[in-house]
Design a protein around this motif. Sequence first.
Motif, PDB file in Angstrom:
ATOM      1  N   SER A   1       0.829  -1.211   0.000  1.00 30.03           N
ATOM      2  CA  SER A   1       0.000   0.000   0.000  1.00 30.03           C
ATOM      3  C   SER A   1       0.862   1.259   0.000  1.00 30.03           C
ATOM      4  O   SER A   1       2.011   1.250   0.444  1.00 30.03           O
ATOM      5  N   GLU A   2       0.258   2.365  -0.474  1.00 27.08           N
ATOM      6  CA  GLU A   2       0.926   3.661  -0.480  1.00 27.08           C
ATOM      7  C   GLU A   2      -0.035   4.720   0.051  1.00 27.08           C
ATOM      8  O   GLU A   2      -1.247   4.516   0.105  1.00 27.08           O
TER       9      GLU A   2
ATOM     10  N   LEU B   1      -7.963   6.124  -2.712  1.00 26.12           N
ATOM     11  CA  LEU B   1      -9.215   6.320  -1.972  1.00 26.12           C
ATOM     12  C   LEU B   1      -9.034   7.415  -0.923  1.00 26.12           C
ATOM     13  O   LEU B   1      -8.116   7.349  -0.090  1.00 26.12           O
ATOM     14  N   PRO B   2      -9.900   8.427  -0.924  1.00 25.91           N
ATOM     15  CA  PRO B   2      -9.798   9.482   0.091  1.00 25.91           C
ATOM     16  C   PRO B   2     -10.161   8.941   1.471  1.00 25.91           C
ATOM     17  O   PRO B   2     -11.113   8.169   1.622  1.00 25.91           O
TER      18      PRO B   2
ATOM     19  N   VAL C   1      -5.142   6.777   0.331  1.00 29.93           N
ATOM     20  CA  VAL C   1      -4.353   5.545   0.312  1.00 29.93           C
ATOM     21  C   VAL C   1      -4.767   4.719  -0.901  1.00 29.93           C
ATOM     22  O   VAL C   1      -5.885   4.857  -1.415  1.00 29.93           O
ATOM     23  N   ARG C   2      -3.850   3.886  -1.364  1.00 30.63           N
ATOM     24  CA  ARG C   2      -4.210   2.862  -2.342  1.00 30.63           C
ATOM     25  C   ARG C   2      -3.521   1.569  -1.901  1.00 30.63           C
ATOM     26  O   ARG C   2      -2.410   1.585  -1.371  1.00 30.63           O
ATOM     27  N   TYR C   3      -4.196   0.460  -2.129  1.00 33.45           N
ATOM     28  CA  TYR C   3      -3.760  -0.798  -1.530  1.00 33.45           C
ATOM     29  C   TYR C   3      -2.708  -1.530  -2.342  1.00 33.45           C
ATOM     30  O   TYR C   3      -2.030  -2.416  -1.835  1.00 33.45           O
ATOM     31  N   ASN C   4      -2.545  -1.161  -3.607  1.00 33.28           N
ATOM     32  CA  ASN C   4      -1.448  -1.660  -4.433  1.00 33.28           C
ATOM     33  C   ASN C   4      -1.299  -0.699  -5.610  1.00 33.28           C
ATOM     34  O   ASN C   4      -2.186   0.131  -5.849  1.00 33.28           O
ATOM     35  N   PRO C   5      -0.199  -0.784  -6.340  1.00 28.83           N
ATOM     36  CA  PRO C   5       0.037   0.192  -7.418  1.00 28.83           C
ATOM     37  C   PRO C   5      -1.014   0.182  -8.523  1.00 28.83           C
ATOM     38  O   PRO C   5      -1.097   1.152  -9.293  1.00 28.83           O
TER      39      PRO C   5
ATOM     40  N   LYS D   1      -8.293 -10.099  13.379  1.00 26.83           N
ATOM     41  CA  LYS D   1      -7.539 -10.409  12.167  1.00 26.83           C
ATOM     42  C   LYS D   1      -6.139  -9.822  12.237  1.00 26.83           C
ATOM     43  O   LYS D   1      -5.910  -8.809  12.900  1.00 26.83           O
ATOM     44  N   ARG D   2      -5.241 -10.491  11.549  1.00 30.77           N
ATOM     45  CA  ARG D   2      -3.891  -9.964  11.383  1.00 30.77           C
ATOM     46  C   ARG D   2      -3.630  -9.806   9.897  1.00 30.77           C
ATOM     47  O   ARG D   2      -3.842 -10.732   9.111  1.00 30.77           O
ATOM     48  N   ARG D   3      -3.169  -8.618   9.507  1.00 32.65           N
ATOM     49  CA  ARG D   3      -2.847  -8.333   8.115  1.00 32.65           C
ATOM     50  C   ARG D   3      -1.372  -8.023   8.011  1.00 32.65           C
ATOM     51  O   ARG D   3      -0.887  -7.091   8.653  1.00 32.65           O
ATOM     52  N   ILE D   4      -0.663  -8.800   7.232  1.00 31.56           N
ATOM     53  CA  ILE D   4       0.767  -8.603   7.030  1.00 31.56           C
ATOM     54  C   ILE D   4       1.026  -8.443   5.542  1.00 31.56           C
ATOM     55  O   ILE D   4       0.770  -9.359   4.757  1.00 31.56           O
ATOM     56  N   ARG D   5       1.496  -7.271   5.147  1.00 32.59           N
ATOM     57  CA  ARG D   5       1.867  -6.987   3.756  1.00 32.59           C
ATOM     58  C   ARG D   5       0.795  -7.444   2.765  1.00 32.59           C
ATOM     59  O   ARG D   5       1.066  -8.139   1.790  1.00 32.59           O
TER      60      ARG D   5
END
Length: 313
Positions: free
Chosen positions: A173-174, A206-207, A197-201, A266-270
Amino acid sequence: MTSRPTYSEQQLELYLERIGYSTSGGRLQNLRQNIDQDALGTLGELQRRHIAAIPWGNSALHYSQHHTNSLNPKWMFEKMVSRRHDGYCMESTGMFLIVLRSLGYTVYPTAGRVSHAAVKGVDDGLYLAFNHMVLIVCIQGEKYMADVGFGNNCATSPLPLQEFATAAFIAPSEMRLVKESIAEFENPSQKVWIYQVRYNPDSAWLPQFCFSDIEFLPQDFEVMNFSVSQSRTSMFIKTVICTRMLLSLDGSEVKGQCVMAGREVKRRIRGQTEVLETLQSEGDRVAALAKYFDMHFHEDEIQGIQGMTSEII
């Protein structure tokens, strides 16, 4: 001139211990030296460690007898440092503001409007009323946005108030800032900063919230805090939410997050999500808050959720 609250040297030492800043002796002395040498880099480390140590959440609105949140500096310190509990935006960022001010940073708060995209999952260009606190930190003539209170999409490092200054969020994400008008302004020449943010290139930006760089006062946040914590339509009184960022082993980056919402942890990794636990009872949730977020409650606090719509029954 109205004085602004600060924390004592002892309180700052306890705060640094809470966020795991420097395990060697003389934490505060080392920190002040680091600020003198690299104020921006040190701000980034403080922000990163804060969001990894102090959960973003609303437990006091559910697990208490009073069901309120206070922006009193002593209350916030007792809650998030001494008791090691969570806090939502105006609490966590409000305490971070006082910490930064106490360390000599030039910093002031402003207010943000959270987007429908963030709260409803619908990017219709619309925003809620002012209900979020954002910090503007001035370093060597430049302004930076700092935020430690926006849950799982909270900025993981300071962002310069510059258009399209893209930075790493939680890989892949960026995040970035843009300056645009918003749909509901009658005068489209008015522009505000929008945190996206955006979750991948390959995905859309998204505002998350918008803000200006105009300073808001403590009494402004008191009104916002009352609305967010007491309005019957507020999401914060409907469900228990808790999020904590996860650091890499060397502490140099945020690698993921642990999120509790509804009945799931939940766990979110990369970018990869794993369900750690499904909660079947209030006992399960209280145990999960202790296990995953290191938050522990007194019996009278646990009893405070009985009869509320957020209770797991």
